[in-house]
Motif scaffolding. Sequence first.
Motif, PDB file in Angstrom:
ATOM      1  N   ASP A   1     -62.964 -51.288 -18.229  1.00 49.57           N
ATOM      2  CA  ASP A   1     -63.310 -51.147 -19.509  1.00 49.57           C
ATOM      3  C   ASP A   1     -63.857 -50.008 -20.230  1.00 49.57           C
ATOM      4  O   ASP A   1     -64.050 -49.878 -21.411  1.00 49.57           O
ATOM      5  N   GLU A   2     -63.768 -48.912 -19.468  1.00 52.05           N
ATOM      6  CA  GLU A   2     -64.145 -47.644 -19.880  1.00 52.05           C
ATOM      7  C   GLU A   2     -62.972 -46.827 -20.812  1.00 52.05           C
ATOM      8  O   GLU A   2     -61.660 -47.357 -20.542  1.00 52.05           O
ATOM      9  N   PRO A   3     -63.204 -46.506 -22.134  1.00 55.49           N
ATOM     10  CA  PRO A   3     -62.426 -45.919 -22.811  1.00 55.49           C
ATOM     11  C   PRO A   3     -61.156 -45.098 -22.303  1.00 55.49           C
ATOM     12  O   PRO A   3     -60.009 -45.170 -22.639  1.00 55.49           O
ATOM     13  N   LEU A   4     -61.525 -44.070 -21.254  1.00 64.01           N
ATOM     14  CA  LEU A   4     -60.479 -43.447 -20.732  1.00 64.01           C
ATOM     15  C   LEU A   4     -59.429 -44.325 -20.007  1.00 64.01           C
ATOM     16  O   LEU A   4     -58.241 -43.875 -20.084  1.00 64.01           O
ATOM     17  N   THR A   5     -59.857 -45.251 -19.224  1.00 66.76           N
ATOM     18  CA  THR A   5     -59.201 -46.074 -18.279  1.00 66.76           C
ATOM     19  C   THR A   5     -58.193 -46.928 -19.498  1.00 66.76           C
ATOM     20  O   THR A   5     -56.968 -47.060 -19.250  1.00 66.76           O
ATOM     21  N   VAL A   6     -59.147 -47.372 -20.513  1.00 63.95           N
ATOM     22  CA  VAL A   6     -58.067 -48.321 -21.344  1.00 63.95           C
ATOM     23  C   VAL A   6     -57.071 -47.445 -22.023  1.00 63.95           C
ATOM     24  O   VAL A   6     -55.965 -47.678 -22.411  1.00 63.95           O
ATOM     25  N   LEU A   7     -57.355 -46.223 -22.527  1.00 64.33           N
ATOM     26  CA  LEU A   7     -56.524 -45.375 -23.033  1.00 64.33           C
ATOM     27  C   LEU A   7     -55.152 -45.077 -21.949  1.00 64.33           C
ATOM     28  O   LEU A   7     -53.971 -45.061 -22.591  1.00 64.33           O
ATOM     29  N   ARG A   8     -55.304 -44.943 -20.769  1.00 64.05           N
ATOM     30  CA  ARG A   8     -54.135 -44.704 -19.908  1.00 64.05           C
ATOM     31  C   ARG A   8     -53.274 -46.173 -19.722  1.00 64.05           C
ATOM     32  O   ARG A   8     -52.005 -46.114 -19.817  1.00 64.05           O
ATOM     33  N   GLN A   9     -53.972 -47.270 -19.871  1.00 64.52           N
ATOM     34  CA  GLN A   9     -53.353 -48.438 -19.818  1.00 64.52           C
ATOM     35  C   GLN A   9     -52.597 -48.601 -21.260  1.00 64.52           C
ATOM     36  O   GLN A   9     -51.293 -49.139 -21.243  1.00 64.52           O
ATOM     37  N   LEU A  10     -53.255 -47.976 -22.134  1.00 67.74           N
ATOM     38  CA  LEU A  10     -52.588 -48.358 -23.438  1.00 67.74           C
ATOM     39  C   LEU A  10     -51.376 -47.678 -23.614  1.00 67.74           C
ATOM     40  O   LEU A  10     -50.242 -47.874 -24.312  1.00 67.74           O
TER      41      LEU A  10
ATOM     42  N   ALA B   1     -48.335 -37.204 -23.548  1.00 69.75           N
ATOM     43  CA  ALA B   1     -49.499 -38.141 -23.489  1.00 69.75           C
ATOM     44  C   ALA B   1     -50.618 -37.779 -22.590  1.00 69.75           C
ATOM     45  O   ALA B   1     -51.722 -37.666 -22.628  1.00 69.75           O
ATOM     46  N   ASP B   2     -50.146 -37.915 -21.039  1.00 70.19           N
ATOM     47  CA  ASP B   2     -51.049 -37.452 -20.180  1.00 70.19           C
ATOM     48  C   ASP B   2     -51.773 -36.207 -20.104  1.00 70.19           C
ATOM     49  O   ASP B   2     -52.661 -36.066 -19.763  1.00 70.19           O
ATOM     50  N   ALA B   3     -50.840 -35.195 -20.491  1.00 68.89           N
ATOM     51  CA  ALA B   3     -51.426 -34.049 -20.505  1.00 68.89           C
ATOM     52  C   ALA B   3     -52.513 -33.867 -21.732  1.00 68.89           C
ATOM     53  O   ALA B   3     -53.370 -33.173 -21.740  1.00 68.89           O
ATOM     54  N   LEU B   4     -52.220 -34.394 -22.934  1.00 70.35           N
ATOM     55  CA  LEU B   4     -53.153 -34.444 -24.194  1.00 70.35           C
ATOM     56  C   LEU B   4     -54.433 -35.158 -23.678  1.00 70.35           C
ATOM     57  O   LEU B   4     -55.336 -34.648 -24.022  1.00 70.35           O
ATOM     58  N   LEU B   5     -54.254 -36.355 -22.944  1.00 68.55           N
ATOM     59  CA  LEU B   5     -55.697 -37.165 -22.439  1.00 68.55           C
ATOM     60  C   LEU B   5     -56.295 -36.387 -21.542  1.00 68.55           C
ATOM     61  O   LEU B   5     -57.739 -36.390 -21.714  1.00 68.55           O
ATOM     62  N   THR B   6     -55.607 -35.464 -20.664  1.00 66.93           N
ATOM     63  CA  THR B   6     -56.456 -34.733 -19.611  1.00 66.93           C
ATOM     64  C   THR B   6     -57.140 -33.843 -20.218  1.00 66.93           C
ATOM     65  O   THR B   6     -58.322 -33.121 -20.173  1.00 66.93           O
ATOM     66  N   ASP B   7     -56.443 -32.984 -21.282  1.00 62.29           N
ATOM     67  CA  ASP B   7     -57.267 -32.049 -22.210  1.00 62.29           C
ATOM     68  C   ASP B   7     -58.298 -32.648 -22.976  1.00 62.29           C
ATOM     69  O   ASP B   7     -59.378 -32.179 -23.222  1.00 62.29           O
ATOM     70  N   LEU B   8     -58.146 -33.852 -23.475  1.00 62.91           N
ATOM     71  CA  LEU B   8     -59.427 -34.534 -24.416  1.00 62.91           C
ATOM     72  C   LEU B   8     -60.479 -34.830 -23.389  1.00 62.91           C
ATOM     73  O   LEU B   8     -61.365 -34.508 -23.725  1.00 62.91           O
TER      74      LEU B   8
END
Length: 458
Positions: free
Chosen positions: A246-255, A19-26
């Motif tokens: 509240d930024e999308p990327l931060t919330v994604l990491r918390q999610l 998930a972390d690798a995918l999010l970094t790519d995104l």
Amino acid sequence: MSTDLTANPQAGTELHRCADALLTDLAAGTVPAELPTGFADMSDHWLAPAIEALVLLMRGEEALEPLARAAQRDERRTALFLCLALAVAGQGDRIHASWLGSAFGDLSLDRPVTHGQRALWLAAARGAYGPAGKIFVLRRLDAVAASPASEPDLWLRALVPDEPSTVVSPALAGFAELAELPEFAVPVQAAARLTHLRDRCAEITSARESTPGAVDEAGAGLDDLALLEAAQTDRSGEATVVWSEDEPLTVLRQLMGSGTPERPMRPLTSHLLSDLHPGSHPYLAAIALHVAAPIVRSAAERLAEATRAEAPESVTMPILGHRVTLRPEGPDPESLGAAEERIATEGTPVRGRPRAAYLLLALAPVILVVALVLPVLPLALLAPLPAAAGGYLLWRRRRRERADAEYVVKQLSELRELAQGAVWALHDYARESEGRVKTAASDLAELTRLLRRGPRAG
């Protein structure tokens, strides 16, 4: 269905790594061609099928089967993950309309706004989901809009926090005491606040059309600034920029369970007031202004009404420390006469008789007579001294009396001049008031037009 990854620590570790690798790519704008090597749905957690569905969606392929599995395990988190991940990747147009509803949930004035809701709010405001996303957020916010009677001064201070505390009418610039009277200060201050409010609303509504980085109508992604910040991550998945909670990327990491703990949530009104402050994102300010439009309009109407307050027929103000009543035809004779009498009384102190001077003048002939009778010639030479001293005292007293008389005349002249000048200033204020009322009416009409138009979907 269990969503706990602790039952299979190895699968949980591998899932988070993928998930972390995918999010970094995104975040870097890279679309993965396939799922990471060794990826498998080895747990009952929603994240694995959600990642699988995300990759398929970004490749333009069918993702119904993994979507069904993820939604069955946790529908809300799945929808939130897909909406935010596609927004960060710049493919917000691929989301399904129902996902926004499931991910966003309901807003309430009684409950804080969750970080997920705020992240979707930010992404939609920046155009990540196109016009439909903005309309969605607007409808959710409209459903819980505050009452027009809800602390209007609080909203006005948010919109125009840098307005001057006092505004002086040009007609009364030379008469500070007169300008500070509520009868004259309130209409002038109200007109100035209304003008500032109109200018701020015009700034918010016009900035959306000229802001660089605005997305096209397809809503292809976040604005340029957000994408630039999102791309500033390293391959370890650690952000190299400071993100808002509240930024999308931060919330994604918390999610996904790989971010920092969530910070305290804020109420809806706090977010709206923050968005209205100068310097906030123009799209967020436009949405907040739309929600606060009934409050702003009601406050603007009260300000316009305050500018129409008629000047009093007479006003009493201090002039040189004395209360004088002013009327359009001129200063009130009675109050002006009383002020003149006080000036004359205070400017002419009671000094009593000059007994010392008279005594010295009387002593001179006495000394002379004694000198002649005794006879003592040297004593006669001393006789002019007390006479000179007495004459000096009388001269100094008369000099003081002349100075007092001149001071009183000067004060009386200044009193009449200031009183007459204040009367003319009141006439100028009355003429200025007519123009101020017309300007306020024009400002109110323009502000109402701006608020009625509201934020555009595109």
